[in-house]
Each structure stands twice: as C-alpha cells, then as structure tokens.
Design an enzyme around this catalytic site. Structure first.
Site, PDB file in Angstrom:
ATOM      1  CE  LYS A   1      -4.192  -1.436  -0.118  1.00  0.00           C
ATOM      2  NZ  LYS A   1      -4.939  -1.066  -1.340  1.00  0.00           N
TER       3      LYS A   1
ATOM      4  CB  CYS B   1      34.077   0.598  30.679  1.00  0.00           C
ATOM      5  SG  CYS B   1      34.282   2.201  31.471  1.00  0.00           S
TER       6      CYS B   1
ATOM      7  CG  HIS C   1      33.386   1.976  26.254  1.00  0.00           C
ATOM      8  ND1 HIS C   1      32.486   1.061  26.740  1.00  0.00           N
ATOM      9  CD2 HIS C   1      33.548   2.897  27.225  1.00  0.00           C
ATOM     10  CE1 HIS C   1      32.098   1.426  27.957  1.00  0.00           C
ATOM     11  NE2 HIS C   1      32.730   2.535  28.271  1.00  0.00           N
TER      12      HIS C   1
ATOM     13  CD  GLU D   1      32.183  -1.024  23.697  1.00  0.00           C
ATOM     14  OE1 GLU D   1      33.353  -1.444  23.824  1.00  0.00           O
ATOM     15  OE2 GLU D   1      31.527  -0.543  24.633  1.00  0.00           O
TER      16      GLU D   1
HETATM   17  N1  GLN Z   1      30.648   3.362  36.218  1.00  0.00           N
HETATM   18  C1  GLN Z   1      31.997   3.218  35.861  1.00  0.00           C
HETATM   19  C2  GLN Z   1      32.748   4.539  35.882  1.00  0.00           C
HETATM   20  O1  GLN Z   1      32.152   5.579  35.848  1.00  0.00           O
HETATM   21  C3  GLN Z   1      32.138   2.551  34.512  1.00  0.00           C
HETATM   22  C4  GLN Z   1      31.633   3.373  33.380  1.00  0.00           C
HETATM   23  C5  GLN Z   1      31.427   2.576  32.112  1.00  0.00           C
HETATM   24  O2  GLN Z   1      31.342   1.365  32.139  1.00  0.00           O
HETATM   25  N2  GLN Z   1      31.321   3.244  30.979  1.00  0.00           N
HETATM   26  O3  GLN Z   1      33.950   4.553  35.931  1.00  0.00           O
END
Ligand code: GLN
Length: 539
Positions: free
Chosen positions: A195, A390, A516, A518
């Site tokens: 549609k 982290c 991080h 990722e």
């Molecule tokens: N809470 C933790 C800090 O502030 C880890 C932060 C996170 O995993 N991005 O250091």
C-alpha cells in the site's frame, strides 16, 4: 557562506523520515554515504529535537547507547552507523541538538548579538541551525554533507530543522541539495498487497513545509512492485527511478548494496551532476560472508548487564560481534543476561550452561554488580573466555581482589563508598566535578601496552588509542597487591598511573579494558580485542 556559493560543492543530502519512527533513517543515511565515501569526502550531521545538550545524561534504556567520539563528544547512536559505514571519525559538532541550538541563541541574546531585535524561532533559531550546517561543511572541507533529521515529519520538536533545510535549499542552487525521504510501504494482513497511501500522506506533509523529496525510500518487507513505484512517482512528484525499495534484509550491512541495486546512484548523479562509481567490492565480500550460512561454527556469548531490556543500549557491542562473524566465519548467538536477577553461584552455573564466552559491558551504579562479579568469578575459575569493557574491567578487578588477594569486602567507591578496600576509586580529576553533563573522562586516550602481554600480541602495537567514558579507575594503591597475585596490567595511560588493560596470562582469554573498543569496530576492521575473544570462544 560566500565560499559555499562559489563552487557547486559541497552538496547536501538531507534525509527525513515519515509515517513511523524506527524505520532505520540512520542506517539509510549511512548507506547513502557509504556509496559516496570511496569518491568524496562525506561528513554526516544528525539533528535531534530534544532539549538535552547531548544524550550523555539520558538513560540508555530510554535512548539507546550513548556513542562516544574521539573528541570526547557524547552523541546519538546513529553516529555509530556513520562511522562504521563511512569509515570516518565523526565529531561532536556534527550532532546538532535543540539543546545546543537554544543554548547558543540564548547566550548570543545575553551578549547583545541581536541587540534591538526580537529574537524569534525564524530567523534566529533557524539561522543558528544553518550556521552549524555551513560551519561543519567549511571546516571539514566536505564534498558532501549528509544531514539526517531526527524523528518523523509532523513532530513538533523537529519543525525548525525542516524549516532550516528548506531555507538551505533556497540559498543554494538546484544541484547542491537533494532531499531523500524514508517512508513505509505496509502489506496489511488480509489485504495482502503493498500500500502506498502512508507514503503519499507523508510526502504531502513534507511538501506542506516547502520540501519536495527527490528520492523516496520505502521501507518494505518485499521489493516495491513496479506498478506501485509508478503510482508513488505520480502522486509524490518524483521520477519512477527515484523510488527505492528499502527492503528488509537480514543485516543492515546489506542496505548500501540494496540501494545501489535499486538505482539510487542515478538519482544522485542526476541531481548533483556528478559521476558515481562506488567501490563496494570489499563491502560486498564481507556482507556475503556475514550472511552466508555455510559451514559456520556456532558459539554462544553471554552479555551480562543491566540494560538488557533494550538491546540498543549495547548497539556497538552487537555490531562488533557481527564484524567478528564476518571475519571468522562463525555465528555468534547472543544470550542476554540481566545480572540483577542473579542471586548465587549456583544460579550462575545454570545460566551459563552452553555459554562459550562472557562479555561484561559498561555500566553505572550498583544495581546488578554483585551478579556481574559472580559471573566474572565463574569465567575466571572455569577458563571461559571473558571480555570486560570499562565497568567490566573494574568489576573483574574487584572479583580478583576479593577472591585471589583476600581483600574480602573489596569494592568500587561507586558501589560502596565505605568499602575498606577501595580497589576501584573515583579519578583524582573527577573529585571536584559536580556537573553531570559531559564531565566524565571522555574520548580517545592513548595507552602504552606492556611488552609481550596478550594485549600486545592482539593489537600488534605498543601504543593504542581507544575511546573512554568513565569516572572511576583501578586504584593505583592496589596495583602491586593485584600484580603479586598474578593479575597483569597490560596497558597504562600516558601518566603511567591508570590501568587501561588487564589480563590473566594463564587463562584461555581473560582480558578487560577501561576503554570501549566496541566504539571503533567496523565491518572492514573489527576491534582486535573482540576478534581475539570470539576466536577463543570458537577454540
Ligand atoms: N561506572 C563506571 C565509571 O564511571 C564505569 C563506566 C562505564 O562502564 N562506561 O567509571
């Protein structure tokens, strides 16, 4: 702006959305960019209607992942798509939010920049939006600027962005601005045919704002029938060739290829008066590998966090795993584990049945942390590949301190400010900070890798740069105690006080990072720590 008027570059592609939210505007914009990026310098701007200055203070369950950039900017997760699809490093300035725009306008008003004038949405706010478009284009010396407007046409909070791009179109020549509008082509049950009415309605709505789309992308379960393309073309005032099927595919990485096959290139070429020959060979090969089902090894990876109710909270982790699948010819089943629900070690055993590897991602606050610590203990003791990101690193250190260093009540001061053994503590520079927005240790930091460590072998580098977002760190006062019991700190920051990577050398794969990684993984270049982690899960 003078500079912009002289040549017929940069060109602007504005992506808007209609009918429904969640149709994949970010992926559509990134996919268009993907087809241009091998020939042109493309930058991507995302316009968000909310009044937060940036999404850094929003709950990931509400807004999805907060994407962090090299420059420390906390931005919308669509920036993840842009970086992965365009192979570029984006910047904080490229995320325009109404919070940023209003803040600037109000500051200017107080400074007296508008002296004598009544400050209004049009022209002052729209001028501020356009100034940002032009500034990014100029600063980056961009050939093509992608502008994605958040939300759906008709949302009050995005009206000013639409007005701004309408004005942009008025200010530039025809071959400088292309509007692409993403809509939805349903097949209602019982009716059993595609549609076009929702598309027509939504194009009508955007037309009312003075914007005429040049390309219409219809998100659909099946390729749009030729007769329906004709109908859409007629009613929406575009060429038939400019109606593109945004067909459902098993992976977003196939979308640029779908758009190419559907002929989006010729619409862009015509409008912009350019020749496009996108080089998609490598992308095609990797997408084929990703989608192929032949001879794939299967592994199960548990992601143990507290935002598992919305998988968008971990968008980049999911993408990083997909990148590994394409490169390692395997299929990774993700098992989502809400760690708040874990009560004892037996519980962990049951939940970990059939799991080949464990990821403990980033997080904040105390909820779910004891469950994560139990999961990490299980991974360490049972030689199950473990990747800590982290918070995952910080909790791995707490686990190790408690069970290997005999520091029974070891904890992070984020979780228990009164712990006798604060093995994770707030960063010195964070102690005096009270504002919550944009104040963490954010963005790219270099780490110096310990020679001959596992991390060294994985990265094949002595110095690496990854992105960060945290306030706490492994307390340097405990480094020696931890090391004595066999924990290797395999990377330190520039000041040689912060632990950036840790590992257990005798374990099959027990690696964690304060960063991080990722956030920098892509289909073409998977994050090294993820790739080696998945490889260990297969073994
Ligand atoms: N809470 C933790 C800090 O502030 C880890 C932060 C996170 O995993 N991005 O250091």
């Amino acid at each position: 702006m003078q500079l912009l008027k002289k040549s017929n570059f940069p060109k602007f592609i504005v992506v808007t959305g209609g009918v429904l939210s969640g149709l994949g505007k970010g992926v559509a914009a990134a996919s268009i960019g993907n087809l241009l990026a091998s020939q042109y310098k493309v930058v991507a701007i995302k316009c968000d209607g909310y009044l937060n200055v940036d999404p850094g203070t929003m709950n990931p369950i509400e807004h999805g992942e907060v994407f962090v950039l090299d420059d420390g900017g906390e931005v919308d997760m669509d920036f993840g798509h842009y970086e992965r699809f365009l192979n570029i490093t984006t910047k904080f300035e490229w995320n325009i939010t109404m919070g940023k725009v209003y803040r600037e306008v109000l500051e200017k008003e107080r400074r007296g920049d508008y002296l004598g004038k009544t400050v209004q949405l049009i022209p002052h706010v729209t001028d501020e939006i356009k100034r940002r478009f032009y500034d990014v284009a100029k600063k980056e010396k961009a050939d093509i600027v992608l502008i994605e407007i958040g939300g759906t046409v008709g949302d009050i909070e995005n009206e000013l962005y639409l007005e701004a791009v309408k004005q942009l179109r008025q200010e530039l020549t025809n071959d400088r601005v292309l509007f692409a509008h993403l809509t939805y082509i349903p097949i209602p049950s019982g009716v059993n045919e595609q549609k076009s009415k929702p598309t027509q309605m939504s194009v009508k709505e955007i037309n009312e704002r003075g914007i005429r789309p040049h390309v219409i992308i219809g998100r659909c379960a099946e390729y749009i029938e030729p007769h329906l393309k004709e109908k859409i073309a007629r009613f929406c005032n575009v060429n038939k060739e400019a109606v593109i099927s945004g067909v459902d595919v098993p992976s977003v990485y196939a979308i640029p290829l779908v758009f190419k096959k559907e002929g989006i290139i010729s619409s862009i070429e015509k409008r912009f008066k350019i020749n496009l020959k996108p080089d998609t060979k490598k992308w095609e090969k990797l997408t084929d590998q990703l989608l192929s089902k032949k001879g794939k090894k299967k592994v199960t990876v548990a992601i143990c966090g507290k935002y598992t109710a919305l998988q968008d909270s971990y968008a980049s982790i999911i993408e990083s795993i997909l990148h590994c699948e394409a490169h390692l010819n395997c299929k990774v089943d993700l098992k989502w584990l809400e760690t708040t629900d874990i009560f004892d070690e037996q519980d962990v055993q049951v939940k970990m049945e059939g799991v080949d590897g464990i990821i403990v991602p980033g997080g904040f606050g105390s909820r779910g942390t004891e469950g994560k610590i139990k999961v990490i203990k299980y991974a360490r003791e049972n030689n199950i590949p473990f990747l800590g990101l982290c918070y995952g690193l910080q909790l791995a250190v707490i686990e190790f301190a408690r069970h290997k260093c005999n520091l029974e009540e070891a904890n992070s001061t984020e979780i228990n400010p009164k712990t006798p053994f604060p093995v994770v503590d707030i960063l010195e520079e964070q102690k005096s900070i009270t504002d919550k927005g944009g104040t963490m240790r954010l963005g790219a930091y270099t780490a110096y890798i310990t020679p001959d460590s596992k991390v060294n072998k994985i990265y094949k580098e002595k110095v690496v740069s990854e992105r960060h977002r945290h306030r706490y760190e492994v307390n340097p006062q405990f480094h020696e105690v931890l090391k004595k019991e066999g924990l290797v700190i395999s990377g330190m920051d520039k000041s040689k006080t912060l632990a950036e990577f840790i590992e257990l050398p005798k374990h099959k794969y027990f690696v964690a990072t304060q960063a991080h990684p990722e956030l920098k993984s892509s289909l073409l270049h998977p994050a090294p720590l993820f790739k080696e982690f998945v490889r260990s899960c297969i073994k």
